[in-house]
Write a protein that holds these residues in place. Structure first.
Motif, PDB file in Angstrom:
ATOM      1  N   TYR A  31       3.509  64.541 -15.465  1.00  0.00           N
ATOM      2  CA  TYR A  31       4.179  65.438 -16.407  1.00  0.00           C
ATOM      3  C   TYR A  31       5.655  65.647 -16.132  1.00  0.00           C
ATOM      4  N   LYS A 224      13.201  78.047 -23.495  1.00  0.00           N
ATOM      5  CA  LYS A 224      12.238  78.635 -22.553  1.00  0.00           C
ATOM      6  C   LYS A 224      10.877  77.952 -22.700  1.00  0.00           C
ATOM      7  N   HIS A 225      10.236  77.708 -21.586  1.00  0.00           N
ATOM      8  CA  HIS A 225       8.916  77.054 -21.580  1.00  0.00           C
ATOM      9  C   HIS A 225       8.932  75.751 -22.384  1.00  0.00           C
ATOM     10  N   THR A 227       8.518  72.708 -21.420  1.00  0.00           N
ATOM     11  CA  THR A 227       7.409  71.796 -21.103  1.00  0.00           C
ATOM     12  C   THR A 227       6.162  72.160 -21.895  1.00  0.00           C
ATOM     13  N   THR A 228       5.898  73.450 -22.030  1.00  0.00           N
ATOM     14  CA  THR A 228       4.747  73.877 -22.826  1.00  0.00           C
ATOM     15  C   THR A 228       4.935  73.503 -24.289  1.00  0.00           C
ATOM     16  N   LEU A 229       6.140  73.654 -24.786  1.00  0.00           N
ATOM     17  CA  LEU A 229       6.416  73.263 -26.174  1.00  0.00           C
ATOM     18  C   LEU A 229       6.228  71.757 -26.368  1.00  0.00           C
ATOM     19  N   LYS A 231       4.221  69.850 -24.650  1.00  0.00           N
ATOM     20  CA  LYS A 231       2.759  69.656 -24.634  1.00  0.00           C
ATOM     21  C   LYS A 231       2.148  70.029 -25.984  1.00  0.00           C
ATOM     22  N   GLN A 232       2.561  71.166 -26.513  1.00  0.00           N
ATOM     23  CA  GLN A 232       2.042  71.656 -27.793  1.00  0.00           C
ATOM     24  C   GLN A 232       2.280  70.650 -28.918  1.00  0.00           C
ATOM     25  N   HIS A 233       3.358  69.882 -28.800  1.00  0.00           N
ATOM     26  CA  HIS A 233       3.654  68.857 -29.811  1.00  0.00           C
ATOM     27  C   HIS A 233       2.945  67.546 -29.499  1.00  0.00           C
ATOM     28  N   ALA A 235       3.483  65.701 -26.957  1.00  0.00           N
ATOM     29  CA  ALA A 235       4.519  64.762 -26.548  1.00  0.00           C
ATOM     30  C   ALA A 235       4.731  64.691 -25.035  1.00  0.00           C
ATOM     31  N   LEU A 236       3.852  65.329 -24.270  1.00  0.00           N
ATOM     32  CA  LEU A 236       4.047  65.332 -22.813  1.00  0.00           C
ATOM     33  C   LEU A 236       3.316  64.141 -22.190  1.00  0.00           C
TER      34      LEU A 236
ATOM     35  N   ALA B  92      -2.178  73.488 -24.638  1.00  0.00           N
ATOM     36  CA  ALA B  92      -1.064  74.352 -25.070  1.00  0.00           C
ATOM     37  C   ALA B  92      -1.122  74.718 -26.555  1.00  0.00           C
TER      38      ALA B  92
ATOM     39  N   GLN D 131       1.334  75.848 -17.567  1.00  0.00           N
ATOM     40  CA  GLN D 131       2.253  75.146 -18.476  1.00  0.00           C
ATOM     41  C   GLN D 131       1.519  74.420 -19.604  1.00  0.00           C
TER      42      GLN D 131
END
Lengths: 341, 341, 341, 341
Positions: A31, A224-225, A227-229, A231-233, A235-236, B92, D131
């Motif tokens: 990640y 902010k956050h 990496t979480t964003l 992941k949410q897309h 795209a991580l 996420a 995360q």
């Protein structure tokens, strides 16, 4: 068959593959926390002369545009872009998919000006319907543009000033950034880019990598956050090493710029050859995309041996064609084309 | 330091890299239309004995779950999943990001049953508030599960029958599919999987690839304009050859299953070693994730030389630890761990 | 102070209020299943001569556009609209909020033509980048338009034919539908509208109701589980009787058209008055919005006693002003304005 | 037929209708800027003893939950709610539609505790996968709950403290707020509610209005550009006067609380009647929803003359039934029911 259809026809620069092979069995965490990604980020910070830059690696261009724009915009905001911008035309609505409108401004050779942006935003705030409209929250441009044209230092500075005046970030899509920087007509360095914008990405997919784009937040402004964003897309990347190793290689010994230069040299060889044979250019392009006006017969003959894009109709007997070079284009391939016209 | 922390610590299987190097300068069109992706799809269709299968390659697991679920669900539908399902816990909110609810059912060792699904859907249609509720539109499970457990043929058949009875598709997340198929306890082939579900993915990222998951629609049911939907999600790889070449290699000469088998062998070697030294397993796992109950002192000592996950508290003096193997795990690394306990 | 600023300045037509008072204590079930909503739908089906019409009542215009467009479009589709369309300009990105792009076509006096739509869609399907673009999935127009102009029968028929040729629905935003139908220049009946389009809405908010728009699917094409989709958008009224009773009243004894006619009469009185006093119209409008070119001094004097919109600059000494009438406009108010100029 | 099926069966309190009639022809600007909405907001600020409160009027409950939660949450956040919360069960996925996950906590009689919230958030931040998970960004509860139960002052204070400790807002769904406040068992005032939470809404639809909910931000924390966000959700009423006038009436001379009290009195009359006749309550409810255990025969007999909800099976010969009262419930209707049992 030879192809000049686009700039993502081959794999990766051999040095990139070598590094992938060399490091293959090293165990690294996932990640984006791997040591290669950290080293790559260091190299980029140094190259762009921006020690505070926050850097993340993503996989592709549309993904990068989608993640960055959605992460940066507030929910009531849209992104200003030229009407020819990639996000406004050829990303299948990836920005709207995240709930944001693309606010288009009429392009001039693929570009928009600081003045246009200033006027657009002033008009917005003077509009009595402001509350019922999408707020401008960001400016998106591409360097080079989708037409292969370039912003000059002064043009970019003017855009940057308009954005700062209105307190919104300037985002530069650098899918082909190297090909822009290495153009004879470029008066911009990567450090200038970093200074003038708030976030940009350095394209790897089209310049030496199998995949990968380096997102750079230049003003200590990573959302902010983030990496979480990402992941949410969706795209991580689990094996962040894949993009880390590639960018580490590309930013070692100036490889990124050197191979970009090669593409420009090949583009010039094509351009000179076409001109010498009497073909007219459609635009005076100085990057890796060259456009010419060619008659139907020549196109038909060429198409038997070479793949390239037939862009659009010019007149009843001519079409505009596009030839694209890249880091992998061979001199003999160029010459083979020139011998056919 | 040695690491058994997860199964994506190394790069790719050497044969995968060899093939990337070998094919590197071949020019191929983009976006999954390259010849390697076509060949890889052919190989997979053959392996799963499903000539009509429609196959696309995506980059990562969360991305694949997001794209497939959003593309398949209607706008008023949600996806049924075990409450321990990856989409319900560690992505996420990537499914909700696309507007869909995850409808959770209580898991049993990471699994749900056909009967539970049947009851859930029957209850939904009996509910007088049905119109005010998210409609169940799909069932999601993982094989192996997030706990390393396995659905048997009969369990999967029962889930499949419940889905068909209610006319909704069954989707299997196969991020670690090979490690499930090669387990001693598996009575399922990849062809069984293909037959019993409507869409599944074969995980590459954790089994031999740098990145990549192969999505398989088995019932001639690929969503309309699926490529455009992939693009809209920012998930369309320009150089589709990258995933194509990798899956072509993994599905040549049974490489995918052979290297999966190796991970299982290494997991058994760890398991046998821990048992022989008197440690108790936390679950009777037969895949590449092994869980043991270990005292604090041993953990502290081990941690000096080996990285692994400390899962959760077992009692006041013991923790549950997890060791994960993969295609790249070396026998000597396993033995080094066993010598330390 | 008098106001001609817009057409939602007063409450509801007195008959609407009377009916609300009269039925107030009748107990009725919720969510649009009340008997008043059923009766209102029957009245509308009769008025539009479309027995198979499926009708739902929503609260406001932007909400209706959002719900209908999102419910009808497939996930990879966007909606074609004039660049002056309400959804493209003054709905705060409500369409994009649901993930869909508004595909704009250049307007001509607020209108687009069947030929433009045909060309747009043909161009889309000829574009080699089709897969990377938002698919056209619907056409949105307003009757009357945002500029108060009107589609003729032939123009609407041509749009309808283009849509049918390409197998996409035509949606008409009728926020001010009555004011269009009652214009001298209208050669369309409500039955024509119903026949030529696939879905339209009859605006109540601006024509006699406190709130409410009647959505009409004319081709047995209401989206599956439409009530659930309405709920999902937060648009399902608990006391559906509120919109049901209002539309029942408006569609009893032609009240809707009668009060629309009144607004047109008042608009003509304003128009004639301005012309007689030597003011030039900005557009030759025949609906309830009238635009005139007025000098700064007159505007300043008028503004002391009357509220109206100053639309935009005409020249250095004149502005374009807009006067809007509605069902509630009083003749003496019109005359009071005319006495001031 | 009599109905005790729910609390939105009638229109509005007569005084509300009177005021709508009385003010009908007053011209007022739209979108919540009318003088009635301003006066209503003033009355509410006074009632809740919160001079800095920022107040907006929306149309319905699901809409209000959707708009408030989406406007307040950051993009990487979800909302904590009891697993029986309205947003988690009966809003057709309206929260997920906006991209946010509902993070459920096990309810106890429809309620969750401050301790549960504290534990949930502590666990989240201790999770090594943080995360990759949806961040808790808000707490949602209903007062009274979906089961008609009530939070005490101490329980609400504890929830409030947990939220403040973790720096996330507490949101109270007050669809039936008046019925909770007027319960014998309530030890909370509206001022307490305002003080302890960060945002709540005062339900009008179920308590005297035709439609309408008053959203109150109590800590000077209205989201930036909230009106634009409301518009983007399709939730901005053109004739804001409609909700303004209704709330102005409901908050004049304590009408809101007086009519709420009436519903509670009627609920007690039903409860006492059932108890006296020997029926057992299912829960000891003190709000406007009463649950009893009734045998099949009695249910069948009652159903001939009265509508009410049959909640669920109790045992082989009994069902749980629900009777709901409201501001409009007549004493004679209650007595008619009691005479039938």
């Amino acid at each position: 068959m030879l192809s000049f259809a686009t700039d993502y026809l081959e794999g990766a620069h051999p040095k990139v593959l070598e590094k992938l092979v060399e490091t293959n069995m090293v165990q690294e965490p996932g990640y984006g926390t791997d040591s290669f990604s950290q080293q790559a980020a260091d190299k980029i910070r140094e190259t762009i002369n921006c020690p505070q830059a926050q850097i993340k690696f993503l996989v592709g261009g549309t993904q990068t545009n989608q993640v960055v724009i959605d992460a940066v915009l507030k929910k009531y905001e849209g992104v200003i872009a030229p009407d020819t911008g990639h996000i406004a035309t050829h990303e299948a609505g990836a920005i709207e998919f995240t709930g944001h409108k693309v606010l288009t401004i009429e392009n001039n050779d693929g570009k928009i000006s600081g003045k246009q942006v200033d006027t657009f935003i002033n008009d917005f705030y003077k509009d009595p319907n402001e509350q019922h409209m999408v707020h401008p929250g960001m400016v998106y441009i591409s360097q080079p543009t989708e037409y292969g044209t370039l912003y000059t230092y002064d043009e970019l500075k003017s855009l940057s000033e308009s954005c700062r005046k209105h307190n919104i970030p300037l985002f530069i899509d650098g899918a082909r950034l190297g090909y822009g920087l290495m153009s004879d007509k470029s008066d911009l360095t990567m450090a200038d880019i970093a200074e003038l914008c708030d976030v940009f990405y350095i394209g790897g997919t089209k310049i030496g990598a199998l995949c990968g784009e380096a997102v750079v937040f230049t003003k200590n402004n990573e959302p902010k956050h983030f990496t979480t964003l990402i992941k949410q897309h969706g795209a991580l990347l689990a094996k962040g090493r894949l993009t880390g190793i590639q960018f580490l290689t590309l930013f070692t010994d100036d490889l990124y710029l050197k191979i970009s230069k090669h593409a420009i040299d090949m583009a010039k060889r094509i351009k000179d050859g076409f001109l010498k044979k009497g073909y007219n250019p459609y635009m005076d392009s100085h990057t890796n995309q060259q456009f010419f006006i060619v008659d139907h017969e020549t196109i038909a003959k060429l198409k038997e041996k070479v793949d390239f894009a037939v862009w659009e109709k010019y007149d009843d007997t001519h079409m505009i064609v596009r030839f694209v070079t890249c880091w992998a284009t061979k001199e003999e391939s160029v010459d083979a084309v020139l011998n056919l016209i």
